[in-house]
Design an enzyme around this catalytic site. Structure first.
Site, mmCIF file in Angstrom:
data_model
loop_
_atom_site.group_PDB
_atom_site.id
_atom_site.type_symbol
_atom_site.label_atom_id
_atom_site.label_comp_id
_atom_site.label_asym_id
_atom_site.label_seq_id
_atom_site.Cartn_x
_atom_site.Cartn_y
_atom_site.Cartn_z
ATOM 1 N N LYS A 154 87.740 1.511 0.601
ATOM 2 C CA LYS A 154 88.880 0.703 0.160
ATOM 3 C C LYS A 154 89.956 1.549 -0.537
ATOM 4 O O LYS A 154 91.131 1.477 -0.196
ATOM 5 C CB LYS A 154 88.374 -0.405 -0.779
ATOM 6 C CG LYS A 154 87.543 -1.456 -0.058
ATOM 7 C CD LYS A 154 86.974 -2.489 -1.003
ATOM 8 C CE LYS A 154 85.813 -1.995 -1.813
ATOM 9 N NZ LYS A 154 84.593 -1.658 -1.048
ATOM 10 N N ILE A 155 89.525 2.363 -1.521
ATOM 11 C CA ILE A 155 90.518 3.107 -2.312
ATOM 12 C C ILE A 155 91.110 4.255 -1.487
ATOM 13 O O ILE A 155 92.331 4.456 -1.472
ATOM 14 C CB ILE A 155 89.876 3.635 -3.617
ATOM 15 C CG1 ILE A 155 89.423 2.452 -4.488
ATOM 16 C CG2 ILE A 155 90.842 4.531 -4.383
ATOM 17 C CD1 ILE A 155 88.559 2.836 -5.681
ATOM 18 N N ARG A 234 83.978 9.695 -9.492
ATOM 19 C CA ARG A 234 82.922 9.862 -10.490
ATOM 20 C C ARG A 234 82.897 11.330 -10.892
ATOM 21 O O ARG A 234 83.026 12.211 -10.043
ATOM 22 C CB ARG A 234 81.544 9.448 -9.944
ATOM 23 C CG ARG A 234 81.315 7.938 -9.867
ATOM 24 C CD ARG A 234 81.209 7.286 -11.246
ATOM 25 N NE ARG A 234 80.998 5.846 -11.192
ATOM 26 C CZ ARG A 234 81.963 4.929 -11.192
ATOM 27 N NH1 ARG A 234 83.232 5.300 -11.236
ATOM 28 N NH2 ARG A 234 81.675 3.646 -11.166
ATOM 29 N N HIS A 295 89.134 7.551 -17.689
ATOM 30 C CA HIS A 295 88.582 6.488 -16.833
ATOM 31 C C HIS A 295 89.434 5.213 -16.937
ATOM 32 O O HIS A 295 88.921 4.130 -17.232
ATOM 33 C CB HIS A 295 87.112 6.195 -17.189
ATOM 34 C CG HIS A 295 86.325 5.680 -16.024
ATOM 35 N ND1 HIS A 295 85.069 6.117 -15.700
ATOM 36 C CD2 HIS A 295 86.627 4.759 -15.076
ATOM 37 C CE1 HIS A 295 84.631 5.491 -14.627
ATOM 38 N NE2 HIS A 295 85.554 4.655 -14.225
ATOM 39 N N GLN A 296 90.720 5.387 -16.711
ATOM 40 C CA GLN A 296 91.626 4.242 -16.813
ATOM 41 C C GLN A 296 92.199 3.828 -15.464
ATOM 42 O O GLN A 296 93.020 2.905 -15.408
ATOM 43 C CB GLN A 296 92.772 4.545 -17.785
ATOM 44 C CG GLN A 296 93.802 5.541 -17.239
ATOM 45 C CD GLN A 296 95.021 5.658 -18.131
ATOM 46 O OE1 GLN A 296 95.002 6.404 -19.103
ATOM 47 N NE2 GLN A 296 96.089 4.964 -17.811
ATOM 48 N N ALA A 297 91.752 4.502 -14.370
ATOM 49 C CA ALA A 297 92.373 4.209 -13.069
ATOM 50 C C ALA A 297 92.236 2.731 -12.703
ATOM 51 O O ALA A 297 93.137 2.135 -12.115
ATOM 52 C CB ALA A 297 91.766 5.089 -11.984
HETATM 53 P P1 NAD Z 1 84.077 2.039 -0.907
HETATM 54 O O1 NAD Z 1 82.606 1.751 -0.852
HETATM 55 O O2 NAD Z 1 85.029 1.053 -0.332
HETATM 56 O O3 NAD Z 1 84.352 3.455 -0.213
HETATM 57 C C1 NAD Z 1 83.543 4.589 -0.438
HETATM 58 C C2 NAD Z 1 83.579 5.415 0.833
HETATM 59 O O4 NAD Z 1 82.829 6.619 0.592
HETATM 60 C C3 NAD Z 1 82.920 4.706 2.037
HETATM 61 O O5 NAD Z 1 83.788 4.719 3.141
HETATM 62 C C4 NAD Z 1 81.666 5.530 2.268
HETATM 63 O O6 NAD Z 1 81.282 5.577 3.648
HETATM 64 C C5 NAD Z 1 82.109 6.891 1.767
HETATM 65 N N1 NAD Z 1 80.987 7.790 1.520
HETATM 66 C C6 NAD Z 1 79.721 7.500 1.158
HETATM 67 N N2 NAD Z 1 78.979 8.629 1.107
HETATM 68 C C7 NAD Z 1 79.813 9.637 1.431
HETATM 69 C C8 NAD Z 1 79.635 11.041 1.562
HETATM 70 N N3 NAD Z 1 78.444 11.615 1.358
HETATM 71 N N4 NAD Z 1 80.695 11.794 1.923
HETATM 72 C C9 NAD Z 1 81.910 11.214 2.176
HETATM 73 N N5 NAD Z 1 82.133 9.892 2.084
HETATM 74 C C10 NAD Z 1 81.093 9.112 1.713
HETATM 75 O O7 NAD Z 1 84.387 2.324 -2.437
HETATM 76 P P2 NAD Z 1 85.807 2.261 -3.157
HETATM 77 O O8 NAD Z 1 86.044 0.888 -3.677
HETATM 78 O O9 NAD Z 1 86.823 2.915 -2.298
HETATM 79 O O10 NAD Z 1 85.503 3.182 -4.430
HETATM 80 C C11 NAD Z 1 85.262 4.578 -4.285
HETATM 81 C C12 NAD Z 1 84.718 5.117 -5.597
HETATM 82 O O11 NAD Z 1 85.734 5.024 -6.593
HETATM 83 C C13 NAD Z 1 83.557 4.304 -6.183
HETATM 84 O O12 NAD Z 1 82.317 4.773 -5.679
HETATM 85 C C14 NAD Z 1 83.662 4.566 -7.664
HETATM 86 O O13 NAD Z 1 82.817 5.651 -8.013
HETATM 87 C C15 NAD Z 1 85.101 4.994 -7.863
HETATM 88 N N6 NAD Z 1 85.872 4.074 -8.716
HETATM 89 C C16 NAD Z 1 86.513 4.596 -9.791
HETATM 90 C C17 NAD Z 1 87.263 3.764 -10.601
HETATM 91 C C18 NAD Z 1 88.030 4.297 -11.794
HETATM 92 O O14 NAD Z 1 88.498 3.527 -12.643
HETATM 93 N N7 NAD Z 1 88.219 5.609 -11.920
HETATM 94 C C19 NAD Z 1 87.336 2.384 -10.322
HETATM 95 C C20 NAD Z 1 86.681 1.892 -9.198
HETATM 96 C C21 NAD Z 1 85.943 2.749 -8.395
#
Ligand code: NAD
Length: 330
Positions: A154-155, A234, A295-297
């Site tokens: 998603k992101i 992360r 961690h404010q994203a």
């Molecule tokens: P998501 O599940 O929609 O997307 C994660 C993607 O990573 C998926 O397409 C998955 O196939 C891929 N993936 C899994 N294992 C992998 C690997 N070994 N190599 C490459 N790609 C791989 O998740 P999202 O909503 O896009 O969020 C992504 C990450 O952002 C979360 O896991 C979380 O740790 C982080 N996050 C951070 C904040 C923040 O405030 N900083 C907020 C929300 C999420």
């Protein structure tokens, strides 16, 4: 349901209480994080509600299960802080909020890219001190640059869409291809090719054993000299000591992180006036080409609203015995 809500700040209480008012779950807010020392606070609660820094490990889960807790409700998407196997073995259901601010996180990543590139954080301080010199503020056009996105869920997809708007080329790596990213013109490549050809690399994959220290000494050898690294995913995706060496040698030209491997000792608290003991973190703060946010994203009003709404929908599903689409299993 009676829910012990851990790691709560004033903003959590505000949004959770508002979303709960028509539903009337019985919420008790606790400021401390959930861990094996604080699990006793949940002794009378069938559900605990936690966030990113709560330690939902096997000993904590065993303590919860020895009383009445049967549900762990995550207010976040990532679940690397939960021992899912232990939860399953103890008969504890785990639910999460899979998406609450993909735009917020992607937009924050773009903010970091722009600030680092154009040194906005440095210019802000300079101008306030009456220093209008441009020395050291030279940036580069994003247009025609290559952005490598690791993790195109998603992101990562939204970041691709935004950067496409700047006229960037998109390289991508993921264990699954996202057709929407390919439709944008994004090209999937293996990691070494992404490392070698990206001017900017942004990490958006979850933290798993496979992605732990994805950016390490070996990866830094492969990257384009002077590239920009962005981590809003992360902290443990990058080996911070290796990245510090990369910054010192100039191989990494810019670094922005919203997450840090040892962040649970620091982030979300006001430690101004205290002596920070983490020498690696302190070293990071000394580089002029490093930008750190705590961690404010995710932290937008929309995200806090979505977290609260999904959290209570999850609790209600489980309470009423309905299947919950946001349940996560080992
Ligand atoms: P998501 O599940 O929609 O997307 C994660 C993607 O990573 C998926 O397409 C998955 O196939 C891929 N993936 C899994 N294992 C992998 C690997 N070994 N190599 C490459 N790609 C791989 O998740 P999202 O909503 O896009 O969020 C992504 C990450 O952002 C979360 O896991 C979380 O740790 C982080 N996050 C951070 C904040 C923040 O405030 N900083 C907020 C929300 C999420």
């Amino acid at each position: 349901m009676k829910v012990a809500v851990f790691s709560t700040k004033a903003y959590d209480r505000q949004f959770l209480s508002a979303a709960n008012s028509p539903i009337q779950h019985e919420l008790v807010f606790f400021e401390p994080r959930l861990n094996r020392d604080t699990a006793i606070l949940a002794a009378e609660f069938p559900a605990v509600c936690v966030f990113v820094h709560d330690q939902v490990d096997a000993p904590t889960l065993e303590l919860l299960a020895s009383r009445v807790t049967r549900l762990v409700v995550l207010r976040c998407a990532g679940f690397n802080n939960v021992d899912l196997q232990a939860a399953a073995d103890l008969g504890i259901t785990v639910v999460r909020v899979p998406a609450y601010s993909p735009y917020g996180v992607a937009e924050h990543a773009v903010g970091l890219i722009l600030s680092l590139n154009r040194k906005i954080h440095r210019a802000y301080n300079r101008v306030r001190e009456g220093n209008f010199s441009l020395d050291g503020l030279l940036g580069f056009n994003l247009h025609e640059r290559t952005v490598g996105i690791v993790g195109t869920g998603k992101i990562g997809l939204i970041l691709g869409q935004i950067m496409k708007g700047f006229g960037c080329h998109i390289l991508a790596y993921d264990v699954y291809r996202n057709p929407e990213l390919e439709a944008l013109g994004g090209k999937y490549v293996e990691l070494p090719e992404l490392f070698a050809n990206s001017d900017i690399i942004s990490l958006h994959c979850p933290l798993t054993p496979e992605t732990h220290h994805l950016i390490n000494t070996e990866a830094i050898k492969q990257i384009k000299p002077g590239m920009m690294l962005i981590n809003t995913s992360r902290g443990a995706l990058i080996d911070t000591q290796a990245v510090i060496e990369g910054l010192k040698s100039g191989k990494i030209g810019y670094l922005a992180v919203d997450v840090y491997e040892q962040e649970s000792e620091l982030f979300f608290e006001d430690l101004s006036g205290e002596i920070i003991q983490d020498d690696i973190f302190q070293r990071l703060t000394t580089f002029p080409n490093v930008l750190i946010t705590g961690h404010q994203a995710f932290f937008t009003a929309e995200a806090l609203y979505n977290i609260a709404e999904t959290t209570f929908a999850n609790i209600t599903d489980i309470e009423q015995g309905r299947p919950c689409a946001n349940e996560i299993r080992a």
